[in-house]
Every structure is written in C-alpha cells, then in structure tokens.
Write an enzyme that holds these catalytic residues in place. Structure first.
Site, PDB file in Angstrom:
ATOM      1  N   ARG A 174       0.844  -1.207   0.000  1.00  9.52           N
ATOM      2  CA  ARG A 174       0.000   0.000   0.000  1.00  9.52           C
ATOM      3  C   ARG A 174       0.884   1.264   0.000  1.00  9.52           C
ATOM      4  O   ARG A 174       1.056   1.924  -1.020  1.00  9.52           O
ATOM      5  CB  ARG A 174      -0.944  -0.041   1.221  1.00  9.52           C
ATOM      6  CG  ARG A 174      -2.097   0.942   1.162  1.00  9.52           C
ATOM      7  CD  ARG A 174      -1.747   2.334   1.624  1.00  9.52           C
ATOM      8  NE  ARG A 174      -1.150   2.374   2.958  1.00  9.52           N
ATOM      9  CZ  ARG A 174      -0.603   3.466   3.471  1.00  9.52           C
ATOM     10  NH1 ARG A 174      -0.567   4.590   2.785  1.00  9.52           N
ATOM     11  NH2 ARG A 174      -0.054   3.452   4.678  1.00  9.52           N
ATOM     12  N   ASP A 175       1.504   1.572   1.124  1.00  5.78           N
ATOM     13  CA  ASP A 175       2.306   2.797   1.218  1.00  5.78           C
ATOM     14  C   ASP A 175       3.464   2.762   0.224  1.00  5.78           C
ATOM     15  O   ASP A 175       3.824   3.775  -0.391  1.00  5.78           O
ATOM     16  CB  ASP A 175       2.849   2.936   2.648  1.00  5.78           C
ATOM     17  CG  ASP A 175       3.170   4.362   3.044  1.00  5.78           C
ATOM     18  OD1 ASP A 175       3.108   5.250   2.173  1.00  5.78           O
ATOM     19  OD2 ASP A 175       3.497   4.595   4.224  1.00  5.78           O
TER      20      ASP A 175
ATOM     21  N   HIS B 266       5.494   4.605  12.646  1.00  6.54           N
ATOM     22  CA  HIS B 266       5.467   4.525  11.164  1.00  6.54           C
ATOM     23  C   HIS B 266       6.410   5.616  10.656  1.00  6.54           C
ATOM     24  O   HIS B 266       6.004   6.753  10.437  1.00  6.54           O
ATOM     25  CB  HIS B 266       4.025   4.755  10.701  1.00  6.54           C
ATOM     26  CG  HIS B 266       3.830   4.749   9.221  1.00  6.54           C
ATOM     27  ND1 HIS B 266       3.143   3.752   8.558  1.00  6.54           N
ATOM     28  CD2 HIS B 266       4.213   5.616   8.254  1.00  6.54           C
ATOM     29  CE1 HIS B 266       3.098   4.012   7.273  1.00  6.54           C
ATOM     30  NE2 HIS B 266       3.743   5.149   7.050  1.00  6.54           N
TER      31      HIS B 266
ATOM     32  N   CYS C 291       4.031   9.315  -0.054  1.00  5.88           N
ATOM     33  CA  CYS C 291       2.621   9.679  -0.063  1.00  5.88           C
ATOM     34  C   CYS C 291       2.422  10.671  -1.194  1.00  5.88           C
ATOM     35  O   CYS C 291       3.165  11.651  -1.301  1.00  5.88           O
ATOM     36  CB  CYS C 291       2.225  10.300   1.271  1.00  5.88           C
ATOM     37  SG  CYS C 291       0.557  10.948   1.261  1.00  5.88           S
TER      38      CYS C 291
ATOM     39  N   ASN D 219       9.578   4.612   3.144  1.00  7.54           N
ATOM     40  CA  ASN D 219       9.406   4.167   4.530  1.00  7.54           C
ATOM     41  C   ASN D 219      10.715   3.541   4.960  1.00  7.54           C
ATOM     42  O   ASN D 219      11.531   3.144   4.128  1.00  7.54           O
ATOM     43  CB  ASN D 219       8.332   3.073   4.595  1.00  7.54           C
ATOM     44  CG  ASN D 219       6.949   3.615   4.334  1.00  7.54           C
ATOM     45  OD1 ASN D 219       6.592   3.913   3.208  1.00  7.54           O
ATOM     46  ND2 ASN D 219       6.174   3.756   5.384  1.00  7.54           N
TER      47      ASN D 219
HETATM   48  P1  HMG Z   1     -13.338  14.281  -2.456  1.00  5.91           P
HETATM   49  O1  HMG Z   1     -13.020  14.661  -3.840  1.00  5.91           O
HETATM   50  O2  HMG Z   1     -13.530  15.340  -1.441  1.00  5.91           O
HETATM   51  O3  HMG Z   1     -14.567  13.252  -2.342  1.00  5.91           O
HETATM   52  O4  HMG Z   1     -12.162  13.302  -1.965  1.00  5.91           O
HETATM   53  P2  HMG Z   1     -15.953  13.163  -3.010  1.00  5.91           P
HETATM   54  O5  HMG Z   1     -16.826  12.468  -2.015  1.00  5.91           O
HETATM   55  O6  HMG Z   1     -16.382  14.502  -3.560  1.00  5.91           O
HETATM   56  O7  HMG Z   1     -15.701  12.154  -4.226  1.00  5.91           O
HETATM   57  C1  HMG Z   1     -14.927  12.478  -5.367  1.00  5.91           C
HETATM   58  C2  HMG Z   1     -14.954  11.302  -6.310  1.00  5.91           C
HETATM   59  O8  HMG Z   1     -14.303  10.178  -5.728  1.00  5.91           O
HETATM   60  C3  HMG Z   1     -16.372  10.826  -6.645  1.00  5.91           C
HETATM   61  O9  HMG Z   1     -16.321  10.260  -7.952  1.00  5.91           O
HETATM   62  C4  HMG Z   1     -16.582   9.727  -5.643  1.00  5.91           C
HETATM   63  O10 HMG Z   1     -17.534   8.780  -6.063  1.00  5.91           O
HETATM   64  C5  HMG Z   1     -15.229   9.095  -5.565  1.00  5.91           C
HETATM   65  P3  HMG Z   1     -16.910  11.076  -9.218  1.00  5.91           P
HETATM   66  O11 HMG Z   1     -18.357  11.248  -8.904  1.00  5.91           O
HETATM   67  O12 HMG Z   1     -16.168  12.380  -9.261  1.00  5.91           O
HETATM   68  O13 HMG Z   1     -16.598  10.155 -10.360  1.00  5.91           O
HETATM   69  N1  HMG Z   1     -14.965   8.467  -4.271  1.00  5.91           N
HETATM   70  C6  HMG Z   1     -14.500   7.218  -4.114  1.00  5.91           C
HETATM   71  N2  HMG Z   1     -14.191   6.243  -5.010  1.00  5.91           N
HETATM   72  C7  HMG Z   1     -13.754   5.077  -4.514  1.00  5.91           C
HETATM   73  N3  HMG Z   1     -13.580   4.836  -3.194  1.00  5.91           N
HETATM   74  C8  HMG Z   1     -13.863   5.786  -2.288  1.00  5.91           C
HETATM   75  C9  HMG Z   1     -14.353   7.023  -2.742  1.00  5.91           C
HETATM   76  N4  HMG Z   1     -14.708   8.153  -2.108  1.00  5.91           N
HETATM   77  C10 HMG Z   1     -15.076   9.029  -3.049  1.00  5.91           C
HETATM   78  N5  HMG Z   1     -13.683   5.520  -0.994  1.00  5.91           N
HETATM   79  C11 HMG Z   1     -11.444  11.441  -0.636  1.00  5.91           C
HETATM   80  C12 HMG Z   1     -12.159  12.777  -0.656  1.00  5.91           C
HETATM   81  C13 HMG Z   1     -11.207  11.078   0.807  1.00  5.91           C
HETATM   82  C14 HMG Z   1     -12.314  10.391  -1.325  1.00  5.91           C
HETATM   83  C15 HMG Z   1     -10.091  11.597  -1.428  1.00  5.91           C
HETATM   84  O14 HMG Z   1      -9.420  12.690  -0.922  1.00  5.91           O
HETATM   85  C16 HMG Z   1      -9.196  10.379  -1.301  1.00  5.91           C
HETATM   86  O15 HMG Z   1      -9.511   9.298  -1.803  1.00  5.91           O
HETATM   87  N6  HMG Z   1      -8.037  10.535  -0.641  1.00  5.91           N
HETATM   88  C17 HMG Z   1      -7.108   9.425  -0.421  1.00  5.91           C
HETATM   89  C18 HMG Z   1      -5.712   9.955  -0.377  1.00  5.91           C
HETATM   90  C19 HMG Z   1      -4.743   8.815  -0.070  1.00  5.91           C
HETATM   91  O16 HMG Z   1      -5.025   7.641  -0.285  1.00  5.91           O
HETATM   92  N7  HMG Z   1      -3.546   9.174   0.432  1.00  5.91           N
HETATM   93  C20 HMG Z   1      -2.520   8.221   0.757  1.00  5.91           C
HETATM   94  C21 HMG Z   1      -2.793   7.483   2.050  1.00  5.91           C
HETATM   95  S1  HMG Z   1      -2.343   8.407   3.523  1.00  5.91           S
HETATM   96  C22 HMG Z   1      -0.666   8.085   3.714  1.00  5.91           C
HETATM   97  O17 HMG Z   1      -0.028   7.557   2.842  1.00  5.91           O
HETATM   98  C23 HMG Z   1      -0.002   8.351   5.031  1.00  5.91           C
HETATM   99  C24 HMG Z   1       0.226   7.091   5.854  1.00  5.91           C
HETATM  100  O18 HMG Z   1       1.056   6.158   5.171  1.00  5.91           O
HETATM  101  C25 HMG Z   1       0.893   7.433   7.188  1.00  5.91           C
HETATM  102  C26 HMG Z   1       2.110   8.325   7.031  1.00  5.91           C
HETATM  103  O19 HMG Z   1       3.065   7.962   6.332  1.00  5.91           O
HETATM  104  O20 HMG Z   1       2.077   9.407   7.630  1.00  5.91           O
HETATM  105  C27 HMG Z   1      -1.099   6.371   6.160  1.00  5.91           C
HETATM  106 MG    MG Z   2       3.424   6.280   5.202  1.00  5.82          MG
END
Ligand code: HMG
Ligand code: MG
Length: 300
Positions: A15-16, A207, A240, A249
C-alpha cells in the site's frame, strides 16, 4: 530502559510502498509480492486502499488484489479506508481489518483527504462505528507527527489530540507517521511521551519514513519508550502522493536486521524478506532502498 522482547512488524509496501508509483503495478504482481512477504513470516500486511481512484490511481485494483490473496490463519491484510464509501467497498470485499487515516496538520489533511481535521474525525467516528458493528477491526493513522510538508514542525499536543480521539472512537492501535521523515530521536521521544499521556504504548505503532536517514535511530528511541509495533516497507519503498519528500518508509529488512541484532523477536526470516524485496525491485526496475538488502546481496 527495558526494550520489548518481541516486536510486531506491520508491512506496508503493497500500500504505502506502491501508492506513489507512477507506473501501474498489475494486481498479480502485488499479489505475488504479498505472498512472498507472508512467506517471510510477516503477519500483518497492508494490502491496498479503498480510496478515490482519481486521487490515487495505483490503488484502483485493491479489491481484485484482496480477493486473490490466500487467506491464511493468523495473517491480517488491512485495507485503508477514507470514508463510508471506502468502508462499503471493504465490507463487500470481505475485509476483516481496515485502517482510517487522519493527520495532526490541517494543511496535510486538506491535501490528503480534502477536509479539516475536525471534519475528518467526525467522518471517521461514523466509519469506525459502522466497521466495529460489522466485526471489522480498525487501526488508526496519524500522519505528520513530527513534521508537515506545508506547515513545518508539528506541536506534539496536536498529535496527542488526534491520536486520543481515534483511540476513543475504537481504533485498537494508533500508528504515528513521520510522513516526511524529518524527526530526530529526542523529538520523537518528546512527541511519544506526550501521546502516551492519552494512549498507552501497547496501543501505539511507529510509522517512520527514512527521508533524512533518521528512521532507525527514531525507532530505537520509540522502542526505548516501550513501543513494540513498527510499520515498515520492504526495500524501503514508499511515499505519499500528498506529501512531497515522503520518499521511502524505513526498510523492513533494515528493521529486522536491527531487531535480530538486539535479540528482539520479530518472527521474520531476513533472507526470505530480502528475496521479496528483490522481487519487487526487479519488477519496478529500481535499486533496492534497503541498506541491509544491498549489503547482503554484495556479500554473496
Ligand atoms: P473528495 O473529492 O472530497 O470526495 O475526496 P468526493 O466524495 O467529492 O468524491 C470524489 C470522487 O471520488 C467521486 O467520484 C466519488 O464517487 C469518488 P466522481 O463522482 O467524481 O466520479 N470516491 C471514491 N471512489 C472510490 N472509493 C472511495 C471514494 N470516495 C469518493 N472511498 C477522498 C475525498 C477522501 C475520497 C479523497 O481525498 C481520497 O480518496 N483521498 C485518499 C488519499 C490517499 O489515499 N492518500 C494516501 C494514504 S495516507 C498516507 O499515505 C499516510 C500514511 O502512510 C501514514 C504516514 O506515512 O504518515 C497512512
Ligand atoms: Mg506512510
């Protein structure tokens, strides 16, 4: 200071590690990687995320990946979920554990999940409640615990606040992410001590990203405070999409080598882990980000 006898490693490469890869990695390669990681002895392997594919295209086939995995007893494959929609996908896929991901920085929260910290917590309250009702375990992430790409240093009180809220909502474990790897050991201990006023060490995970080469030193600082869960990524893959500079990582091989050398049990076979890292690096066509893997390969 007493170090833990055993450490649980949460492997996050599928994933990450892969979420920021520009070239789409086919589901069968992700599955083959995860099977190799499981064979090395890892018991918690983050397999993907149910996020908006427009935001993170690399994770679009996560349901396919999860469905193809051999479900062995004792191995957990958590999937990241940002909202109710993601939870529905996770439930439909038969996922037994999810992870929600918040942050201690307002700007990062906005860039990563398009809402404020308080909106994210409200959203997660519902997601966590619904997941628990369905018997799905929930892990909680707090990102930017030692630095934010947009706001710089982060106040440990902000980290402690978000961690405590997620824990109260029912997360069994809170993973503290040094997303851009800017932390150093004493700052790490100050932050952890503040968080531990609200959430005990046994419910916390470290993490850490290795962007500035501090991850192992920071992990030792965390172990000294009794943290016994470490997130890491084979071959040091990672980043990210919403945190410029979150390159890599801490490498799982480097963590296992350090733990082995300190007599701390992780249950992971280092040789098999190195083989899993080589497999994915060969596919990606890039050098291995683990110093230990490179050293072991050079010594052959
Ligand atoms: P948004 O644009 O505000 O959401 O995004 P929305 O509700 O307006 O939806 C936009 C579009 O996405 C729509 O589709 C939804 O249907 C679709 P459209 O009508 O435009 O075709 N949608 C989805 N599709 C599939 N699955 C879903 C989903 N939700 C909405 N669950 C949202 C808000 C949260 C969805 C967006 O910002 C997002 O997906 N963000 C994810 C970002 C991400 O994955 N980042 C990486 C992980 S975090 C990380 O890596 C840090 C970590 O490792 C720890 C560290 O290192 O610190 C964990
Ligand atoms: Mg991370």
């Amino acid at each position: 200071m007493k170090l833990p006898d055993k450490v649980k490693i949460v492997e996050v490469a599928p994933r990450d590690g892969l979420q920021n890869e520009p070239r789409q990695v086919p589901a069968e390669i992700k599955v083959a990687l995860i099977e190799r990681l499981a064979a090395s002895g890892l018991r918690v392997i983050e397999a993907g995320s149910f996020v908006a594919p427009k935001w993170v295209p690399q994770m679009a086939a996560s349901a396919e990946v999860f469905a193809a995995l051999k479900k062995r007893n004792g191995i957990s494959y958590p999937m990241l979920v940002p909202n109710q929609r993601g939870l529905e996908s996770a439930l439909a896929a038969g996922v037994e554990e999810i992870a929600v991901f918040a942050a201690a920085s307002e700007s990062f929260t906005r860039k990563n999940i398009n809402c404020s910290i308080s909106e994210s917590l409200e959203r997660y309250r519902e997601v966590i409640g619904a997941a628990l009702t369905h018997g799905v375990r929930v892990r909680g992430y707090v990102s930017c615990v030692l630095g934010c790409p947009y706001e710089g240093e982060i106040d440990p009180a902000a980290v402690a606040y978000v961690a405590a809220r997620l824990f109260e909502m029912g997360c069994y474990e809170i993973s503290l992410g040094d997303t851009i790897g800017t932390g150093t050991p004493l700052r790490t201990q100050r932050m952890l001590s503040r968080v531990m006023e609200g959430v005990a060490a046994e419910h916390l995970a470290a993490h850490f990203h290795d962007t500035y080469g501090q991850a192992l030193a920071n992990l030792l600082a965390a172990l000294q405070l009794g943290i016994a869960t470490i997130d890491s990524s084979v071959a040091g893959l990672g980043g990210c999409p919403y945190a410029k500079g979150a390159s890599g990582n801490v490498a799982s091989e480097d963590v296992v080598y350090m733990l082995d050398g300190m007599g701390i049990e992780s249950g992971v076979d280092l040789q098999l882990l190195v083989a899993a890292g080589s497999y994915i690096c060969n596919f990606l066509g890039r050098p291995n980000g683990s110093r230990v893997a490179r050293a072991m390969q050079a010594a052959r």
